[in-house]
Design an enzyme around this catalytic site. Structure first.
Site, PDB file in Angstrom:
ATOM      1  N   ASN A   1     -11.162  30.531  95.046  1.00  0.00           N
ATOM      2  CA  ASN A   1     -12.307  29.626  95.034  1.00  0.00           C
ATOM      3  C   ASN A   1     -11.811  28.303  94.411  1.00  0.00           C
ATOM      4  O   ASN A   1     -10.618  28.146  94.161  1.00  0.00           O
ATOM      5  CB  ASN A   1     -13.461  30.241  94.231  1.00  0.00           C
ATOM      6  CG  ASN A   1     -14.817  29.726  94.706  1.00  0.00           C
ATOM      7  OD1 ASN A   1     -14.970  28.531  95.003  1.00  0.00           O
ATOM      8  ND2 ASN A   1     -15.803  30.596  94.780  1.00  0.00           N
TER       9      ASN A   1
ATOM     10  N   ASN B   1     -19.223  36.532  95.681  1.00  0.00           N
ATOM     11  CA  ASN B   1     -18.789  35.316  94.993  1.00  0.00           C
ATOM     12  C   ASN B   1     -19.008  35.474  93.492  1.00  0.00           C
ATOM     13  O   ASN B   1     -20.112  35.302  92.999  1.00  0.00           O
ATOM     14  CB  ASN B   1     -19.568  34.111  95.542  1.00  0.00           C
ATOM     15  CG  ASN B   1     -19.159  32.812  94.869  1.00  0.00           C
ATOM     16  OD1 ASN B   1     -18.263  32.789  94.029  1.00  0.00           O
ATOM     17  ND2 ASN B   1     -19.818  31.728  95.239  1.00  0.00           N
TER      18      ASN B   1
ATOM     19  N   GLY C   1     -23.827  23.770  94.032  1.00  0.00           N
ATOM     20  CA  GLY C   1     -24.726  24.633  93.263  1.00  0.00           C
ATOM     21  C   GLY C   1     -25.403  25.691  94.117  1.00  0.00           C
ATOM     22  O   GLY C   1     -26.539  26.090  93.856  1.00  0.00           O
TER      23      GLY C   1
ATOM     24  N   SER D   1     -16.452  30.168 103.255  1.00  0.00           N
ATOM     25  CA  SER D   1     -17.838  30.002 102.822  1.00  0.00           C
ATOM     26  C   SER D   1     -18.122  28.593 102.303  1.00  0.00           C
ATOM     27  O   SER D   1     -17.328  28.022 101.549  1.00  0.00           O
ATOM     28  CB  SER D   1     -18.141  31.015 101.718  1.00  0.00           C
ATOM     29  OG  SER D   1     -19.466  30.871 101.280  1.00  0.00           O
TER      30      SER D   1
ATOM     31  N   CYS E   1     -18.033  30.973  91.443  1.00  0.00           N
ATOM     32  CA  CYS E   1     -18.526  29.613  91.656  1.00  0.00           C
ATOM     33  C   CYS E   1     -18.539  28.836  90.343  1.00  0.00           C
ATOM     34  O   CYS E   1     -19.158  29.276  89.371  1.00  0.00           O
ATOM     35  CB  CYS E   1     -19.929  29.622  92.256  1.00  0.00           C
ATOM     36  SG  CYS E   1     -20.485  27.935  92.576  1.00  0.00           S
TER      37      CYS E   1
END
Ligand SMILES: Cc1cc2nc3c(=O)[nH]c(=O)nc-3n(C[C@H](O)[C@H](O)[C@H](O)COP(=O)(O)O)c2cc1C
Length: 310
Positions: free
Chosen positions: A198, A132, A77, A26, A135
């Site tokens: 991540n 997710n 972001g 992603s 992040c």
């Protein structure tokens, strides 16, 4: 001359059957179609789409990426077109790629995650959802969820309840003391798999201007620099939690991917490497096939969890 049959690259992972264990990660492969002029994404096991939210997001102000030794920092972001435009404009082309489509989801509360999952699960062509909760570049809903096992379980349950028969993968953060707590919480919430890792929280400063290199000050570190961290975390989760694992973090070549498979990942994702070599992920598929043939192995699953410690 005897011809060896081509090795079987297919895998069953996180509720899906994939033609091979290599997916695009992603945020590094757009909406799947951007790379079509360079290679056929249909050669991949799957494509994980850039994080989609209920409303469109413009992301953080620039500069929001910078190069670091053997890696990069980003603070995008979660810029994205929002779920309505994703369904209307992006998904139809993605569906034609002949590869599994995994939609990465971002929201700021369990209810919002559930609503988003409901919208996406109804759409034909979405094969799985990747949640997710990790992040580092947003104020609400990212790491705030991902580091708290109770929140990970609640979000997973909310998505699972609305996802119908679509498998749910939960993407975990490395920015925590013991990642097995989050992995177990996701499994308890009904996750079909966990994806890890991540990005790692990082920061870089320009010695000429005395300013942070990213406008957001801090960002997420990715690329080959993080691979040993990722391999270690995948190893821990595979050993200690009963859940399918999709490994990622710094994979550039098939040999990198094999590290993750040997410690127990059933599939892998290729991310930052695309920015250096846009064909990186398909190169990993080709490299895996060649590696298996050279070693006379019939199936890629022959590698999974086969780490030798004798
Ligand atoms: C520019 C950029 C954007 C990203 N966007 C997302 C995202 O939207 N959702 C997500 O779950 N991960 C996102 N990631 C994280 C990657 O999918 C991946 O987990 C991480 O970069 C580690 O893998 P890599 O070293 O192979 O890139 C992003 C990474 C980068 C570099």
């Amino acid at each position: 001359m005897s011809t060896q049959p081509s090795p079987d690259l297919s895998v069953a992972v996180g509720g899906l059957r994939l033609k091979n264990p290599v997916l695009a990660a992603s945020g590094t492969f757009g909406y799947g179609t951007e790379y079509q002029d360079l290679f056929d994404p249909g050669g991949l096991g799957g494509v994980v789409v850039k994080g989609v939210s209920l409303e469109p997001r413009s992301g953080n102000p620039p500069p929001r990426i910078c190069e670091t030794p053997a890696g990069m920092l980003n603070a995008i972001g979660l810029q994205n077109v929002g779920v309505d435009r994703f369904l209307a404009e992006k998904l139809p082309a993605l569906r034609r790629l002949d590869t599994a489509v995994v939609v990465n989801l971002y929201a700021t509360s369990p209810d919002e995650f559930g609503e988003l999952a409901g919208r996406l699960a109804e759409a034909p062509g979405v094969d799985a959802l990747e949640v997710n909760v990790s992040c580092p570049n947003v104020k609400a809903g990212g790491l705030a969820f991902g580091t708290d096992p109770t929140a990970v379980r609640r979000v997973t349950e909310a998505v699972k309840t609305r996802a119908g028969r679509r498998p749910v993968w939960v993407k975990l953060t490395p920015n925590t003391a013991d990642i097995t707590l989050q992995a177990r919480a996701a499994a308890e919430g009904g996750a079909d798999a966990v994806s890890l890792i991540n990005t790692l929280l990082g920061m870089a400063v320009d010695p000429d201007t005395w300013r942070p290199r990213l406008k957001n000050v801090v960002g997420g570190l990715s690329g080959p620099a993080v691979r040993p961290v990722a391999v270690r975390l995948v190893y821990e989760v595979c050993r200690r939690v009963d859940v399918d694992v999709i490994g990622l973090g710094g994979i550039t070549t098939a040999r990198d991917a094999i590290e993750f498979l040997l410690v127990g990942a059933k599939a892998v994702q290729v991310g930052t490497a695309h920015f250096v070599n846009p064909r990186a992920s398909i190169g990993v598929v080709e490299g895996l096939r060649a590696y298996l043939s050279q070693r006379g192995l019939g199936r890629v699953t022959d590698l999974v969890g086969r780490l030798r410690q004798d």
